[in-house]
Design an enzyme around this catalytic site. Structure first.
Site, PDB file in Angstrom:
ATOM      1  N   GLN A 126       0.849  -1.200   0.000  1.00  0.00           N
ATOM      2  CA  GLN A 126       0.000   0.000   0.000  1.00  0.00           C
ATOM      3  C   GLN A 126       0.883   1.249   0.000  1.00  0.00           C
ATOM      4  O   GLN A 126       1.825   1.351   0.801  1.00  0.00           O
ATOM      5  CB  GLN A 126      -0.925   0.015   1.227  1.00  0.00           C
ATOM      6  CG  GLN A 126      -1.952   1.150   1.173  1.00  0.00           C
ATOM      7  CD  GLN A 126      -2.960   1.120   2.330  1.00  0.00           C
ATOM      8  OE1 GLN A 126      -2.827   0.351   3.287  1.00  0.00           O
ATOM      9  NE2 GLN A 126      -3.975   1.964   2.230  1.00  0.00           N
ATOM     10  N   HIS A 161      -8.538   1.708  -1.141  1.00  0.00           N
ATOM     11  CA  HIS A 161      -8.921   1.677  -2.560  1.00  0.00           C
ATOM     12  C   HIS A 161      -8.816   0.253  -3.080  1.00  0.00           C
ATOM     13  O   HIS A 161      -7.986  -0.524  -2.625  1.00  0.00           O
ATOM     14  CB  HIS A 161      -8.065   2.627  -3.399  1.00  0.00           C
ATOM     15  CG  HIS A 161      -6.601   2.445  -3.210  1.00  0.00           C
ATOM     16  ND1 HIS A 161      -5.915   2.969  -2.136  1.00  0.00           N
ATOM     17  CD2 HIS A 161      -5.687   1.783  -3.947  1.00  0.00           C
ATOM     18  CE1 HIS A 161      -4.647   2.641  -2.221  1.00  0.00           C
ATOM     19  NE2 HIS A 161      -4.474   1.907  -3.303  1.00  0.00           N
TER      20      HIS A 161
HETATM   21  P1  5GP Z   1      -1.469   1.161  -3.713  1.00  0.00           P
HETATM   22  O1  5GP Z   1      -0.033   0.786  -4.008  1.00  0.00           O
HETATM   23  O2  5GP Z   1      -1.570   2.071  -2.513  1.00  0.00           O
HETATM   24  O3  5GP Z   1      -2.379  -0.011  -3.652  1.00  0.00           O
HETATM   25  O4  5GP Z   1      -1.935   1.961  -5.001  1.00  0.00           O
HETATM   26  C1  5GP Z   1      -1.885   3.332  -5.142  1.00  0.00           C
HETATM   27  C2  5GP Z   1      -2.243   3.625  -6.595  1.00  0.00           C
HETATM   28  O5  5GP Z   1      -2.659   4.959  -6.689  1.00  0.00           O
HETATM   29  C3  5GP Z   1      -1.094   3.430  -7.579  1.00  0.00           C
HETATM   30  O6  5GP Z   1      -1.476   2.492  -8.577  1.00  0.00           O
HETATM   31  C4  5GP Z   1      -0.878   4.828  -8.148  1.00  0.00           C
HETATM   32  O7  5GP Z   1      -0.552   4.810  -9.517  1.00  0.00           O
HETATM   33  C5  5GP Z   1      -2.202   5.500  -7.898  1.00  0.00           C
HETATM   34  N1  5GP Z   1      -2.149   6.931  -7.670  1.00  0.00           N
HETATM   35  C6  5GP Z   1      -1.286   7.602  -6.864  1.00  0.00           C
HETATM   36  N2  5GP Z   1      -1.561   8.926  -6.872  1.00  0.00           N
HETATM   37  C7  5GP Z   1      -2.631   9.084  -7.695  1.00  0.00           C
HETATM   38  C8  5GP Z   1      -3.386  10.233  -8.094  1.00  0.00           C
HETATM   39  O8  5GP Z   1      -3.119  11.374  -7.716  1.00  0.00           O
HETATM   40  N3  5GP Z   1      -4.438  10.023  -8.943  1.00  0.00           N
HETATM   41  C9  5GP Z   1      -4.757   8.765  -9.394  1.00  0.00           C
HETATM   42  N4  5GP Z   1      -5.822   8.671 -10.222  1.00  0.00           N
HETATM   43  N5  5GP Z   1      -4.064   7.663  -9.034  1.00  0.00           N
HETATM   44  C10 5GP Z   1      -3.014   7.823  -8.203  1.00  0.00           C
END
Ligand code: 5GP
Ligand code: ZN
Length: 135
Positions: free
Chosen positions: A95, A101
């Site tokens: 994460q 999400h």
């Molecule tokens: P995690 O690694 O926390 O599961 O995923 C975070 C996701 O959020 C990543 O795939 C990254 O590309 C996406 N992300 C990060 N910042 C933003 C943003 O400002 N807008 C959008 N639409 N996606 C984001």
């Protein structure tokens, strides 16, 4: 409810513009800006939860219903060959944004992405021990 320092709170509630593909009273679904494949989307609850542990039962239900809707839309409109749901909790699990999400990732034959793990080879005793611990 909302965390003023959280970028996904701002995106989910429309304070920061996003490429939104679905929205209802409690969720917004946006395109990921660093997509694994074309169409990679994120389901964002409008209320702040850090991760799955503090997500309400009601929102959890809404998220999975939305995941199904988005997956079917991807099948229809992108003609994808498969869909991964990915949901990371805590840094150790990958994460990077600490607002719950769910990733919805359309998959295409030979898309070159690897979303998986290296299978272990536990003994029957090891599996039994973990099973006893978790049941
Ligand atoms: P995690 O690694 O926390 O599961 O995923 C975070 C996701 O959020 C990543 O795939 C990254 O590309 C996406 N992300 C990060 N910042 C933003 C943003 O400002 N807008 C959008 N639409 N996606 C984001
Ligand atoms: Zn938030």
């Amino acid at each position: 409810m909302k965390d003023n320092n959280c970028i996904f709170c701002k995106i989910a509630n429309g304070e920061i513009p996003s490429r939104t593909i679905e929205e209802n009273d409690s969720l917004r679904v946006v395109l990921d800006v660093g997509p694994a494949t074309k169409g990679h989307a994120l389901i964002l609850p409008k209320n702040h939860s850090k991760n799955l542990y503090d997500l309400s039962e009601e929102t959890a239900t809404e998220v999975i219903r939305m995941a199904k809707k988005v997956a079917l839309k991807m099948k229809e409109k992108l003609n994808c060959d498969g869909v991964n749901l990915v949901q990371n909790n805590e840094e150790a699990a990958g994460q990077t944004v600490f607002h719950f999400h769910m990733h919805v990732i359309p998959r295409f034959e030979n898309d070159g992405q690897v979303i998986g793990w290296k299978p272990g080879q536990p003994s029957a005793e090891e599996l039994d021990a973990i099973c006893d611990l978790l049941k």
